[in-house]
Design a protein around this motif. Sequence first.
Motif, mmCIF file in Angstrom:
data_model
loop_
_atom_site.group_PDB
_atom_site.id
_atom_site.type_symbol
_atom_site.label_atom_id
_atom_site.label_comp_id
_atom_site.label_asym_id
_atom_site.label_seq_id
_atom_site.Cartn_x
_atom_site.Cartn_y
_atom_site.Cartn_z
ATOM 1 N N LEU A 36 -29.180 2.033 103.324
ATOM 2 C CA LEU A 36 -28.745 1.715 101.853
ATOM 3 C C LEU A 36 -29.462 3.088 101.126
ATOM 4 O O LEU A 36 -28.481 3.467 100.046
ATOM 5 C CB LEU A 36 -29.430 0.466 101.372
ATOM 6 C CG LEU A 36 -28.975 -0.714 102.026
ATOM 7 C CD1 LEU A 36 -29.676 -1.789 101.753
ATOM 8 C CD2 LEU A 36 -27.583 -0.833 101.214
ATOM 9 N N ARG A 37 -30.287 3.696 101.581
ATOM 10 C CA ARG A 37 -30.951 4.640 100.690
ATOM 11 C C ARG A 37 -30.118 5.999 100.981
ATOM 12 O O ARG A 37 -29.858 6.788 99.948
ATOM 13 C CB ARG A 37 -32.445 5.012 101.153
ATOM 14 C CG ARG A 37 -33.124 6.099 100.333
ATOM 15 C CD ARG A 37 -34.613 6.349 100.545
ATOM 16 N NE ARG A 37 -35.428 4.731 99.822
ATOM 17 C CZ ARG A 37 -35.866 4.021 100.521
ATOM 18 N NH1 ARG A 37 -35.974 4.079 102.120
ATOM 19 N NH2 ARG A 37 -36.504 3.019 100.087
ATOM 20 N N GLU A 38 -29.467 6.058 102.280
ATOM 21 C CA GLU A 38 -28.859 7.266 102.373
ATOM 22 C C GLU A 38 -27.482 7.203 101.759
ATOM 23 O O GLU A 38 -26.934 8.143 101.552
ATOM 24 C CB GLU A 38 -28.507 7.356 104.020
ATOM 25 C CG GLU A 38 -29.868 8.046 104.828
ATOM 26 C CD GLU A 38 -30.125 9.364 104.512
ATOM 27 O OE1 GLU A 38 -29.366 10.104 103.777
ATOM 28 O OE2 GLU A 38 -31.465 9.646 104.661
ATOM 29 N N HIS A 39 -26.776 5.936 101.444
ATOM 30 C CA HIS A 39 -25.779 5.823 100.762
ATOM 31 C C HIS A 39 -25.814 5.490 99.238
ATOM 32 O O HIS A 39 -25.025 4.788 98.613
ATOM 33 C CB HIS A 39 -24.901 4.601 101.257
ATOM 34 C CG HIS A 39 -24.351 4.815 102.732
ATOM 35 N ND1 HIS A 39 -23.197 5.724 102.706
ATOM 36 C CD2 HIS A 39 -24.739 4.820 103.914
ATOM 37 C CE1 HIS A 39 -22.934 5.909 104.209
ATOM 38 N NE2 HIS A 39 -23.906 5.194 104.805
ATOM 39 N N ASN A 40 -27.061 5.847 98.657
ATOM 40 C CA ASN A 40 -27.373 5.830 97.373
ATOM 41 C C ASN A 40 -27.225 4.120 96.900
ATOM 42 O O ASN A 40 -26.789 3.918 95.857
ATOM 43 C CB ASN A 40 -26.499 6.592 96.143
ATOM 44 C CG ASN A 40 -26.681 8.200 96.816
ATOM 45 O OD1 ASN A 40 -27.900 8.538 96.925
ATOM 46 N ND2 ASN A 40 -25.759 8.721 96.761
ATOM 47 N N HIS A 56 -20.304 0.994 101.733
ATOM 48 C CA HIS A 56 -20.291 2.187 102.594
ATOM 49 C C HIS A 56 -21.665 1.786 103.757
ATOM 50 O O HIS A 56 -21.356 2.079 105.031
ATOM 51 C CB HIS A 56 -20.629 3.453 101.873
ATOM 52 C CG HIS A 56 -19.830 3.697 101.042
ATOM 53 N ND1 HIS A 56 -20.000 4.593 99.990
ATOM 54 C CD2 HIS A 56 -18.315 3.540 100.812
ATOM 55 C CE1 HIS A 56 -18.770 4.616 99.115
ATOM 56 N NE2 HIS A 56 -17.885 4.094 99.747
ATOM 57 N N SER A 57 -22.686 1.194 103.214
ATOM 58 C CA SER A 57 -23.729 0.744 104.020
ATOM 59 C C SER A 57 -23.319 0.093 105.357
ATOM 60 O O SER A 57 -23.668 0.088 106.421
ATOM 61 C CB SER A 57 -25.000 0.421 103.397
ATOM 62 O OG SER A 57 -25.474 1.557 102.434
ATOM 63 N N ALA A 58 -22.575 -1.116 104.688
ATOM 64 C CA ALA A 58 -22.384 -2.062 105.897
ATOM 65 C C ALA A 58 -21.406 -1.376 106.825
ATOM 66 O O ALA A 58 -21.474 -1.786 108.001
ATOM 67 C CB ALA A 58 -21.556 -3.094 104.993
ATOM 68 N N PRO A 63 -27.424 0.286 93.669
ATOM 69 C CA PRO A 63 -26.577 1.294 93.613
ATOM 70 C C PRO A 63 -26.950 2.284 92.573
ATOM 71 O O PRO A 63 -27.123 1.965 91.452
ATOM 72 C CB PRO A 63 -25.370 0.374 93.508
ATOM 73 C CG PRO A 63 -25.638 -0.937 94.018
ATOM 74 C CD PRO A 63 -27.172 -1.328 93.714
ATOM 75 N N THR A 64 -26.434 3.528 92.655
ATOM 76 C CA THR A 64 -26.412 4.404 91.827
ATOM 77 C C THR A 64 -25.547 4.416 90.747
ATOM 78 O O THR A 64 -24.329 4.089 90.937
ATOM 79 C CB THR A 64 -26.237 5.909 92.243
ATOM 80 O OG1 THR A 64 -27.340 6.289 93.242
ATOM 81 C CG2 THR A 64 -26.630 7.012 91.295
ATOM 82 N N MET A 65 -25.860 4.474 89.497
ATOM 83 C CA MET A 65 -24.740 4.130 88.488
ATOM 84 C C MET A 65 -23.560 5.004 88.364
ATOM 85 O O MET A 65 -23.746 6.284 88.811
ATOM 86 C CB MET A 65 -25.465 4.696 86.882
ATOM 87 C CG MET A 65 -24.596 4.095 85.833
ATOM 88 S SD MET A 65 -25.368 4.734 84.383
ATOM 89 C CE MET A 65 -25.198 6.431 84.281
#
Length: 367
Positions: A323-327, A332-334, A361-363
């Motif tokens: 999750l961190r790598e995908h912001n 995308h993480s799934a 999630p990043t804004m």
Amino acid sequence: MNSFKGNGAVAHDPKPQASIPPNPADYLAYMKDQRKTESTPQKSYPFIFADEKMLRIKEIIDQIADANVPVLITGESGTGKEIVARMIHKRSGRNDNPFTAVNCAALPSNLLESELFGYEKGAFTGADSRHIGKFEQASGGTLLLDEVTETDQGLQAKLLRALQEKEIERIGGNGPIAVNTRIIATTNRDISQTVNEGHFRQDLFYRLYVIHLEIPPLRQRPKDIEVLTRHFLKQFSGQYRNQEITISADAMSQLVKYTWPGNVRELQNILQRAVLMAQSNMLTSDDFNLTSKEPKNELSWVKHLPLGQKMRTVETHFIIETLREHNGNRTHSAKTLGISLRTLRNKINEFLNEGYDVPQPTMGKPL
């Protein structure tokens, strides 16, 4: 599409399984929100493209729109699968009748069954009146089953029966009800792999796979990036500003070169933010913060785990790091983890209840 393994899928009896009644409080709350959503005016969904790949998609739409057969639309999240589905409906002889969309990943299976097939008064505790399901509501029109691969095997059997027999049965009902509903299904997963793994019925796949449209990702459609950018700039300029916001050649070149993991949805979100934050009437490269890089495969965090950790702990850290790598992007993480979005959300809820710090999630990035 990948080829099927000979022993990859087991045929199942399409006879519907016993229904599990939904939690009354959850269902009534959902229906209240649903009625509020359905009471608002429907948005317009323009089909905008310039790329040759999408021109071919449009040609197929024109060719099959009036055929009363199921359509399966595949492609990454955010590529515009629902817009394509709406275009099929709009160009068909059913366009004066309802287009109804159901997100199969958003509801638990028992809630989803009630929403699709409806129920009779007294079918379960809290069922104080008859509820007409989406299959009946869309009769004469089109029913979109969004993320159909997220349904469980029991519900898949009932979907297969509805497609084969063109009839459904409400929960608690006494007999079949004929429906004239065209089915369009979408998924962002590799559906042939999902079948091979036994998570999706092969017979239902073949029933849906009459017409297949694969929507290419935005990074493979550079001409669409340009035309969509100009469309969204015009839309957001009118919505948020008193002047038209344009874009410089360098900034447009930057957008075209970006890999767009979130596809059209990500492009829309980034342009919306850029218009809101713009300091002048022309966007430049400085107005975008794009880094075209793939998620790191680096697993140095594993070195910091003490030896003897339980599998559950390793799994937790692995999911959180992904999750961190995908912001914090859930979709995308799934996909990276090879699990469904629903499974990932359930895991995240477990982690939050256990006190873990889960990346959000990043804004501006799609969920």
